[in-house]
Design a protein around this motif. Structure first.
Motif, mmCIF file in Angstrom:
data_model
loop_
_atom_site.group_PDB
_atom_site.id
_atom_site.type_symbol
_atom_site.label_atom_id
_atom_site.label_comp_id
_atom_site.label_asym_id
_atom_site.label_seq_id
_atom_site.Cartn_x
_atom_site.Cartn_y
_atom_site.Cartn_z
ATOM 1 N N ASP A 1 37.948 59.604 56.916
ATOM 2 C CA ASP A 1 37.497 58.206 56.819
ATOM 3 C C ASP A 1 37.494 57.565 58.144
ATOM 4 O O ASP A 1 38.560 57.405 58.509
ATOM 5 C CB ASP A 1 38.335 57.575 55.735
ATOM 6 C CG ASP A 1 37.916 56.138 55.275
ATOM 7 O OD1 ASP A 1 37.108 55.598 56.179
ATOM 8 O OD2 ASP A 1 38.120 55.513 54.271
ATOM 9 N N VAL A 2 36.359 56.913 58.548
ATOM 10 C CA VAL A 2 36.586 56.120 59.902
ATOM 11 C C VAL A 2 37.485 55.026 59.779
ATOM 12 O O VAL A 2 38.269 54.916 60.802
ATOM 13 C CB VAL A 2 35.202 55.883 60.389
ATOM 14 C CG1 VAL A 2 34.506 54.998 59.597
ATOM 15 C CG2 VAL A 2 35.396 55.434 61.950
ATOM 16 N N ILE A 3 37.556 54.382 58.752
ATOM 17 C CA ILE A 3 38.400 53.289 58.552
ATOM 18 C C ILE A 3 39.902 53.539 58.812
ATOM 19 O O ILE A 3 40.691 52.645 59.418
ATOM 20 C CB ILE A 3 38.153 52.329 57.341
ATOM 21 C CG1 ILE A 3 36.683 51.845 57.093
ATOM 22 C CG2 ILE A 3 39.243 51.215 57.168
ATOM 23 C CD1 ILE A 3 36.210 51.205 58.292
ATOM 24 N N LYS A 4 40.305 54.849 58.387
ATOM 25 C CA LYS A 4 41.688 55.208 58.153
ATOM 26 C C LYS A 4 42.049 56.000 59.731
ATOM 27 O O LYS A 4 43.025 56.224 59.810
ATOM 28 C CB LYS A 4 41.964 55.962 57.032
ATOM 29 C CG LYS A 4 41.859 55.239 55.635
ATOM 30 C CD LYS A 4 42.056 56.194 54.491
ATOM 31 C CE LYS A 4 41.825 55.158 53.401
ATOM 32 N NZ LYS A 4 42.030 56.115 52.280
ATOM 33 N N ALA A 5 41.124 56.643 60.369
ATOM 34 C CA ALA A 5 41.169 57.508 61.455
ATOM 35 C C ALA A 5 41.728 56.881 62.817
ATOM 36 O O ALA A 5 41.435 55.470 62.858
ATOM 37 C CB ALA A 5 40.009 58.125 61.732
ATOM 38 N N ASP A 6 42.441 57.451 63.517
ATOM 39 C CA ASP A 6 42.727 57.040 64.824
ATOM 40 C C ASP A 6 41.594 57.356 65.574
ATOM 41 O O ASP A 6 41.526 58.528 66.009
ATOM 42 C CB ASP A 6 44.037 57.728 65.320
ATOM 43 C CG ASP A 6 45.357 57.031 64.446
ATOM 44 O OD1 ASP A 6 45.298 55.873 64.126
ATOM 45 O OD2 ASP A 6 46.215 57.911 64.071
ATOM 46 N N GLN B 1 28.601 50.171 52.857
ATOM 47 C CA GLN B 1 29.833 49.699 52.016
ATOM 48 C C GLN B 1 31.206 49.576 53.241
ATOM 49 O O GLN B 1 32.058 48.987 52.867
ATOM 50 C CB GLN B 1 30.073 50.758 51.098
ATOM 51 C CG GLN B 1 30.639 52.072 51.324
ATOM 52 C CD GLN B 1 29.598 53.111 51.287
ATOM 53 O OE1 GLN B 1 28.320 52.701 51.707
ATOM 54 N NE2 GLN B 1 29.995 54.179 50.713
ATOM 55 N N ILE B 2 31.064 50.279 54.403
ATOM 56 C CA ILE B 2 32.226 50.041 55.321
ATOM 57 C C ILE B 2 31.764 49.067 56.343
ATOM 58 O O ILE B 2 32.432 48.804 57.453
ATOM 59 C CB ILE B 2 32.604 51.311 55.720
ATOM 60 C CG1 ILE B 2 31.529 52.019 56.852
ATOM 61 C CG2 ILE B 2 32.946 52.336 54.904
ATOM 62 C CD1 ILE B 2 31.930 53.224 57.722
ATOM 63 N N SER B 3 30.695 48.413 56.290
ATOM 64 C CA SER B 3 30.193 47.663 57.293
ATOM 65 C C SER B 3 31.252 46.458 57.894
ATOM 66 O O SER B 3 31.624 46.515 58.903
ATOM 67 C CB SER B 3 28.932 46.775 57.055
ATOM 68 O OG SER B 3 27.987 47.676 56.683
ATOM 69 N N SER B 4 31.740 45.807 57.033
ATOM 70 C CA SER B 4 32.609 44.852 57.437
ATOM 71 C C SER B 4 34.040 45.077 58.178
ATOM 72 O O SER B 4 34.577 44.686 59.023
ATOM 73 C CB SER B 4 33.065 43.523 56.237
ATOM 74 O OG SER B 4 33.579 42.434 56.702
ATOM 75 N N PRO B 5 34.683 46.036 57.272
ATOM 76 C CA PRO B 5 35.937 46.733 58.033
ATOM 77 C C PRO B 5 35.726 47.430 59.246
ATOM 78 O O PRO B 5 36.605 47.310 60.182
ATOM 79 C CB PRO B 5 36.700 47.597 56.878
ATOM 80 C CG PRO B 5 35.603 48.043 55.858
ATOM 81 C CD PRO B 5 34.419 46.703 55.825
ATOM 82 N N LEU B 6 34.652 47.932 59.386
ATOM 83 C CA LEU B 6 34.410 48.749 60.494
ATOM 84 C C LEU B 6 34.231 47.857 61.725
ATOM 85 O O LEU B 6 34.531 48.455 62.787
ATOM 86 C CB LEU B 6 33.028 49.497 60.242
ATOM 87 C CG LEU B 6 32.559 50.507 61.464
ATOM 88 C CD1 LEU B 6 33.528 51.507 61.881
ATOM 89 C CD2 LEU B 6 31.360 50.906 61.548
ATOM 90 N N ILE B 7 33.350 46.782 61.495
ATOM 91 C CA ILE B 7 33.226 45.931 62.589
ATOM 92 C C ILE B 7 34.455 45.253 63.353
ATOM 93 O O ILE B 7 34.551 45.371 64.662
ATOM 94 C CB ILE B 7 32.497 44.500 62.183
ATOM 95 C CG1 ILE B 7 31.058 44.648 61.955
ATOM 96 C CG2 ILE B 7 32.616 43.452 62.935
ATOM 97 C CD1 ILE B 7 30.228 44.823 63.174
ATOM 98 N N PHE B 8 35.437 45.010 62.533
ATOM 99 C CA PHE B 8 36.695 44.449 63.009
ATOM 100 C C PHE B 8 37.660 45.666 63.707
ATOM 101 O O PHE B 8 38.248 45.582 64.555
ATOM 102 C CB PHE B 8 37.393 43.588 62.276
ATOM 103 C CG PHE B 8 36.606 42.459 61.983
ATOM 104 C CD1 PHE B 8 36.373 41.441 62.757
ATOM 105 C CD2 PHE B 8 35.660 42.297 60.504
ATOM 106 C CE1 PHE B 8 35.637 40.518 62.728
ATOM 107 C CE2 PHE B 8 34.823 41.214 60.347
ATOM 108 C CZ PHE B 8 35.062 40.228 61.221
#
Length: 319
Positions: free
Chosen positions: A119-124, A138-145
């Motif tokens: 998961d890119v949101i959890k990845a370093d 579905q990951i658009s908003s958290p990914l942006i920031f």
């Protein structure tokens, strides 16, 4: 001279046509045996001309490290590998990781591909110069920031989003789609809409149209406390059609800010007046900056910055 010019034009048109057919053939060579997982938002970009346009807009350099999120079966990945030093592809689905490796392995660019499985949101995330991606929506908003707060800053990102989300990213004060997302993104980056992409350019087709957006981080970033900033913006857009004086008179909002104010005073050994009418205190700040009768949907970045500074200067904080 005219016949020679026409002959050259026909040769150029033929050359462009052959190039498009070559790109289309390359993209269609991907495996068609994979069943796409809707839970992961998998909609593979199949139109080679859109892929080519995204790569062109990225203005890749041979020394660039490119981050790609959701590479799927590798249509975009293959083009990025040709133009860059390295591609770091982040993919959550092990089946598509296997397909991507199988596609890249026989090529001369196989050593340039690094795959992060998860998961890119959890990845370093490692260092990268650009991000070019057709992401799961579905990951658009958290990914942006996650991207905008990544350090060191990247040069720019060319990302495909659901069209309505993209319109919110680029919206200006007073426009229909202007919202908290617009403000929080534009304080950190310059955002431009590049092109609209119809749903039939994907396999399987999504239910909505898409847009490609260019995001260029502001460097150096503004020196503000982002938690404070987001806390203020969140309150202002909680009722974006109401005037600010009405929003800040809401009992829940007023009680929260008063608690924060008393905590601040305690840490500074300042006495809180016993007869303090906190709602009037807050309204006075809004009046001083001439924003009491304004609505969040009409405020620009400078308005929000001035408002945050005014509140903080009086000991009112939002986080």
């Amino acid at each position: 001279m005219a016949p020679i010019r026409k002959k050259k034009e026909k040769q150029q048109q033929l050359s462009r046509c052959m190039k498009k057919k070559s790109v289309a053939k390359e993209c269609s060579s991907q495996s068609t045996n994979v069943r796409f997982n809707k839970d992961f938002g998998q909609h593979i970009l199949k139109n080679p001309l859109v892929v080519a346009d995204m790569v062109e807009k990225a203005a890749l350099r041979p020394t660039d490290v490119v981050l790609e999120i959701g590479p799927g079966t590798g249509n975009l990945t293959m083009k990025l590998l040709e133009k860059s030093k390295q591609v770091v592809a982040c993919e959550v689905d092990p089946r598509l990781v296997a397909e991507l490796r199988k596609r890249v392995q026989p090529t001369a660019h196989s050593s340039k591909l690094q795959i992060i499985v998860g998961d890119v949101i959890k990845a370093d995330l490692p260092f990268f110069d650009l991000c070019v991606a057709n992401i799961p929506y579905q990951i658009s908003s958290p990914l942006i920031f996650k991207l905008l707060l990544h350090r060191p800053l990247f040069r720019c990102a060319i990302i495909m989003f659901q069209r309505e989300f993209a319109l919110r990213l680029v919206a200006k004060p007073g426009e229909k789609h202007y919202c908290r997302l617009s403000v929080n993104t534009q304080i950190l980056a310059r955002v431009d809409h590049i092109m609209k992409i119809g749903k039939n350019n994907f396999k399987p087709p999504p239910k909505v149209d898409s847009s490609v957006v260019r995001i260029e981080p502001i460097n150096p970033p503004p020196k503000i406390d982002y938690q404070q900033w987001d806390g203020l913006v969140r309150i202002c857009f909680s009722r974006k059609l109401k005037m600010l004086r009405a929003i800040f008179k809401n009992n829940k909002i007023s009680d929260l800010l008063e608690k924060n104010y008393k905590t601040f005073c305690a840490t500074k050994n300042q006495t809180v007046p016993e007869d303090l009418n906190f709602k009037q205190f807050v309204e006075g700040i809004l009046v001083d900056v001439k924003l009491a009768d304004k609505r969040a949907r009409t405020l620009d970045l400078d308005d929000f910055l001035n408002l945050l500074l005014a509140f903080n200067s009086k000991g009112i904080y939002f986080a």
